[in-house]
Design a protein around this motif. Sequence first.
Motif, PDB file in Angstrom:
ATOM      1  N   SER A  81       9.400  28.958 -73.345  1.00  0.00           N
ATOM      2  CA  SER A  81      10.667  28.267 -73.575  1.00  0.00           C
ATOM      3  C   SER A  81      10.344  26.874 -74.111  1.00  0.00           C
ATOM      4  CB  SER A  81      11.463  28.161 -72.269  1.00  0.00           C
ATOM      5  OG  SER A  81      12.633  27.393 -72.455  1.00  0.00           O
ATOM      6  N   ILE A  82      10.692  26.644 -75.355  1.00  0.00           N
ATOM      7  CA  ILE A  82      10.377  25.367 -75.999  1.00  0.00           C
ATOM      8  C   ILE A  82      11.650  24.520 -76.044  1.00  0.00           C
ATOM      9  CG2 ILE A  82       9.514  24.256 -78.091  1.00  0.00           C
ATOM     10  CD1 ILE A  82       7.982  26.815 -78.687  1.00  0.00           C
ATOM     11  N   PRO A  83      11.713  23.441 -75.308  1.00  0.00           N
ATOM     12  CA  PRO A  83      12.937  22.643 -75.239  1.00  0.00           C
ATOM     13  C   PRO A  83      13.190  21.860 -76.525  1.00  0.00           C
ATOM     14  CG  PRO A  83      11.179  21.545 -74.034  1.00  0.00           C
ATOM     15  CD  PRO A  83      10.639  22.883 -74.457  1.00  0.00           C
ATOM     16  N   GLU A  84      14.449  21.661 -76.804  1.00  0.00           N
ATOM     17  CA  GLU A  84      14.845  20.818 -77.930  1.00  0.00           C
ATOM     18  C   GLU A  84      15.065  19.397 -77.422  1.00  0.00           C
ATOM     19  OE1 GLU A  84      15.119  21.501 -81.084  1.00  0.00           O
ATOM     20  OE2 GLU A  84      14.681  23.666 -80.965  1.00  0.00           O
ATOM     21  N   PHE A  85      14.548  18.429 -78.141  1.00  0.00           N
ATOM     22  CA  PHE A  85      14.813  17.047 -77.761  1.00  0.00           C
ATOM     23  C   PHE A  85      14.977  16.205 -79.023  1.00  0.00           C
ATOM     24  CE2 PHE A  85      10.267  17.868 -77.563  1.00  0.00           C
ATOM     25  CZ  PHE A  85       9.741  16.889 -78.372  1.00  0.00           C
ATOM     26  N   ARG A  86      15.742  15.165 -78.885  1.00  0.00           N
ATOM     27  CA  ARG A  86      16.125  14.328 -80.025  1.00  0.00           C
ATOM     28  C   ARG A  86      14.890  13.755 -80.716  1.00  0.00           C
ATOM     29  NH1 ARG A  86      17.400   8.925 -80.166  1.00  0.00           N
ATOM     30  NH2 ARG A  86      17.350   8.855 -77.881  1.00  0.00           N
ATOM     31  N   GLY A  87      14.827  13.909 -82.016  1.00  0.00           N
ATOM     32  CA  GLY A  87      13.736  13.351 -82.802  1.00  0.00           C
ATOM     33  C   GLY A  87      12.574  14.292 -83.026  1.00  0.00           C
ATOM     34  N   SER A  88      12.589  15.462 -82.395  1.00  0.00           N
ATOM     35  CA  SER A  88      11.448  16.368 -82.526  1.00  0.00           C
ATOM     36  C   SER A  88      11.271  16.853 -83.962  1.00  0.00           C
ATOM     37  CB  SER A  88      11.622  17.566 -81.591  1.00  0.00           C
ATOM     38  OG  SER A  88      12.814  18.265 -81.884  1.00  0.00           O
TER      39      SER A  88
END
Length: 223
Positions: free
Chosen positions: A52-59
């Motif tokens: 599970s690869i989380p999404e985060f701002r700026g990635s």
Amino acid sequence: MDRIRFGIEVSGADWTARPRRGRVTLVHRDGSVELLNARSLISSVGFLNRPSIPEFRGSAAFKGVAFHSARWRQDVSLAGKRVVIIGNAATGVQATPEIAKVAGHLTVFQRSPGWSLINPEYDRGIQAAEQWAIEHLPYFAGWTRALVFNWTQDLKPEWMKIDPKWTQDGLSVSEVNQMMRQIMVRDMERVMADRPDLLAKIVPDYPPFVKRRTIQSGNYYEA
């Protein structure tokens, strides 16, 4: 090895009463589909086989090489590179010391501290006498495996059980739980004796064992 087929994904399986068979759908790397009839079907993929690869701002703006530890890029050399590890759970604790040996600079991002049990023999090599016994003494290999895995689990439920007579301060839930906390904190203080600033950041503010703890030889904190 002759029992293993690589590069094949099981995309589905169903059971037919007549004949009593399981029909397994296999997908090869080239996209071709194969149907396999089987009398028995055993699922052994584990529940963490798809990361599970989380999404985060700026990635999306990151221009370097990024990959999940479960999808390791063997074609990427970390030697001399500036490397970032996100997370300090089991994989982070295992990977950090090894990456630190080759990376030019390593940064570990920790959201919150986790309990980690230090065992100096955790990653030691198998001794020659032990290897001989594994190969020649009946059942020795099984007992060795049981000891390696079970010693960290024995009595664990008792370590987590809440004692209603114990003062619930959020740091421990019973006398034995407090004892385990003191043991782990003492080991942290010993390994991080020259870095009190980091010590304050790695000691959790919750009781031991209420979340999955990690295990190490102390090399993670040293790294």
